[in-house]
Motif scaffolding. Sequence first.
Motif, PDB file in Angstrom:
ATOM      1  N   UNK A   1      18.724  -0.454 -11.541  1.00  0.00           N
ATOM      2  CA  UNK A   1      17.798   0.065 -10.524  1.00  0.00           C
ATOM      3  C   UNK A   1      17.958   1.577 -10.556  1.00  0.00           C
ATOM      4  N   UNK A   2      16.970   2.269 -11.101  1.00  0.00           N
ATOM      5  CA  UNK A   2      17.111   3.700 -11.354  1.00  0.00           C
ATOM      6  C   UNK A   2      16.524   4.576 -10.245  1.00  0.00           C
ATOM      7  N   UNK A   3      16.458   4.028  -9.057  1.00  0.00           N
ATOM      8  CA  UNK A   3      16.104   4.858  -7.896  1.00  0.00           C
ATOM      9  C   UNK A   3      17.399   5.443  -7.352  1.00  0.00           C
ATOM     10  N   UNK A   4      17.434   6.760  -7.215  1.00  0.00           N
ATOM     11  CA  UNK A   4      18.647   7.488  -6.876  1.00  0.00           C
ATOM     12  C   UNK A   4      19.272   6.945  -5.603  1.00  0.00           C
ATOM     13  N   UNK A   5      20.454   6.351  -5.723  1.00  0.00           N
ATOM     14  CA  UNK A   5      21.242   5.849  -4.601  1.00  0.00           C
ATOM     15  C   UNK A   5      20.426   4.973  -3.647  1.00  0.00           C
ATOM     16  N   UNK A   6      19.594   4.167  -4.224  1.00  0.00           N
ATOM     17  CA  UNK A   6      18.786   3.223  -3.459  1.00  0.00           C
ATOM     18  C   UNK A   6      19.687   2.119  -2.916  1.00  0.00           C
ATOM     19  N   UNK A   7      19.396   1.603  -1.725  1.00  0.00           N
ATOM     20  CA  UNK A   7      20.203   0.487  -1.200  1.00  0.00           C
ATOM     21  C   UNK A   7      20.286  -0.660  -2.194  1.00  0.00           C
ATOM     22  N   UNK A   8      21.451  -1.231  -2.341  1.00  0.00           N
ATOM     23  CA  UNK A   8      21.651  -2.245  -3.370  1.00  0.00           C
ATOM     24  C   UNK A   8      20.988  -3.558  -2.963  1.00  0.00           C
ATOM     25  N   UNK A   9      20.545  -4.259  -3.968  1.00  0.00           N
ATOM     26  CA  UNK A   9      19.855  -5.525  -3.755  1.00  0.00           C
ATOM     27  C   UNK A   9      19.976  -6.344  -5.018  1.00  0.00           C
ATOM     28  N   UNK A  10      19.916  -7.672  -4.876  1.00  0.00           N
ATOM     29  CA  UNK A  10      19.878  -8.530  -6.068  1.00  0.00           C
ATOM     30  C   UNK A  10      18.475  -9.086  -6.290  1.00  0.00           C
ATOM     31  N   UNK A  11      17.499  -8.470  -5.636  1.00  0.00           N
ATOM     32  CA  UNK A  11      16.118  -8.897  -5.848  1.00  0.00           C
ATOM     33  C   UNK A  11      15.649  -8.442  -7.225  1.00  0.00           C
ATOM     34  N   UNK A  12      15.216  -9.401  -8.013  1.00  0.00           N
ATOM     35  CA  UNK A  12      14.854  -9.133  -9.400  1.00  0.00           C
ATOM     36  C   UNK A  12      13.794  -8.048  -9.529  1.00  0.00           C
ATOM     37  N   UNK A  13      12.842  -8.044  -8.623  1.00  0.00           N
ATOM     38  CA  UNK A  13      11.705  -7.127  -8.731  1.00  0.00           C
ATOM     39  C   UNK A  13      12.096  -5.675  -8.550  1.00  0.00           C
ATOM     40  N   UNK A  14      13.284  -5.407  -8.042  1.00  0.00           N
ATOM     41  CA  UNK A  14      13.699  -4.044  -7.771  1.00  0.00           C
ATOM     42  C   UNK A  14      14.292  -3.350  -8.999  1.00  0.00           C
ATOM     43  N   UNK A  15      14.428  -4.078 -10.089  1.00  0.00           N
ATOM     44  CA  UNK A  15      15.085  -3.542 -11.276  1.00  0.00           C
ATOM     45  C   UNK A  15      14.076  -3.253 -12.368  1.00  0.00           C
ATOM     46  N   UNK A  16      14.207  -2.074 -12.962  1.00  0.00           N
ATOM     47  CA  UNK A  16      13.186  -1.593 -13.895  1.00  0.00           C
ATOM     48  C   UNK A  16      13.592  -1.706 -15.355  1.00  0.00           C
ATOM     49  N   UNK A  17      14.876  -1.697 -15.639  1.00  0.00           N
ATOM     50  CA  UNK A  17      15.324  -1.674 -17.026  1.00  0.00           C
ATOM     51  C   UNK A  17      16.314  -2.804 -17.254  1.00  0.00           C
ATOM     52  N   UNK A  18      16.095  -3.527 -18.327  1.00  0.00           N
ATOM     53  CA  UNK A  18      16.813  -4.770 -18.568  1.00  0.00           C
ATOM     54  C   UNK A  18      17.439  -4.803 -19.953  1.00  0.00           C
ATOM     55  N   UNK A  19      18.561  -5.490 -20.046  1.00  0.00           N
ATOM     56  CA  UNK A  19      19.150  -5.781 -21.332  1.00  0.00           C
ATOM     57  C   UNK A  19      18.487  -6.983 -21.975  1.00  0.00           C
ATOM     58  N   UNK A  20      18.966  -7.348 -23.141  1.00  0.00           N
ATOM     59  CA  UNK A  20      18.337  -8.431 -23.901  1.00  0.00           C
ATOM     60  C   UNK A  20      18.888  -9.808 -23.530  1.00  0.00           C
ATOM     61  N   UNK A  21      20.005  -9.819 -22.814  1.00  0.00           N
ATOM     62  CA  UNK A  21      20.589 -11.074 -22.361  1.00  0.00           C
ATOM     63  C   UNK A  21      21.666 -11.604 -23.292  1.00  0.00           C
ATOM     64  N   UNK A  22      22.540 -12.418 -22.716  1.00  0.00           N
ATOM     65  CA  UNK A  22      23.593 -13.085 -23.476  1.00  0.00           C
ATOM     66  C   UNK A  22      23.714 -14.509 -22.949  1.00  0.00           C
ATOM     67  N   UNK A  23      23.841 -15.459 -23.849  1.00  0.00           N
ATOM     68  CA  UNK A  23      23.821 -16.879 -23.478  1.00  0.00           C
ATOM     69  C   UNK A  23      25.198 -17.342 -23.013  1.00  0.00           C
ATOM     70  N   UNK A  24      25.199 -18.010 -21.874  1.00  0.00           N
ATOM     71  CA  UNK A  24      26.401 -18.677 -21.376  1.00  0.00           C
ATOM     72  C   UNK A  24      26.089 -20.154 -21.258  1.00  0.00           C
ATOM     73  N   UNK A  25      26.903 -20.971 -21.902  1.00  0.00           N
ATOM     74  CA  UNK A  25      26.722 -22.415 -21.857  1.00  0.00           C
ATOM     75  C   UNK A  25      28.009 -23.052 -21.352  1.00  0.00           C
ATOM     76  N   UNK A  26      27.889 -23.845 -20.300  1.00  0.00           N
ATOM     77  CA  UNK A  26      29.046 -24.497 -19.707  1.00  0.00           C
ATOM     78  C   UNK A  26      28.859 -26.004 -19.857  1.00  0.00           C
TER      79      UNK A  26
END
Length: 125
Positions: free
Chosen positions: A98-123
């Motif tokens: 979330x690249x908004x300067x010191x924006x209140x933290x949240x785990x809402x997906x829509x608030x994040x602008x830049x993403x990694x490619x992901x890594x698979x976890x299998x349990x």
Amino acid sequence: VQLVESGGSSVQAGGSLRLSCAASGFIFDDYTVGWFRQAPGKEREGIACISGSDGRITYADSVKGRFTASSDNANNMVYLQMNALKPEDTAVYYCAADLRFRHPITIATMEYSDWGQGTQVTVSS
């Protein structure tokens, strides 16, 4: 901006994994990095986030008490320690910024602008 996850693997239920997120192109000190996951056929879910400025952390109820987010600000790294893994934790795990300067933290997906490619976890059970 680039985020690269690593550390995903296949483990048995009850096991542990530590995911890493290497961030570049921005200084983590002023922003928030979140951890998300997406299981097949399900929506992407926010599970944890950590503030680079003050270290505040938020967890989703589904992982609270089992997963721990941490950071190494000097090296622009964020980690997710996952303990007591369950088969329902199986998913592709992503970190995002979330690249908004010191924006209140949240785990809402829509608030994040830049993403990694992901890594698979299998349990497995």
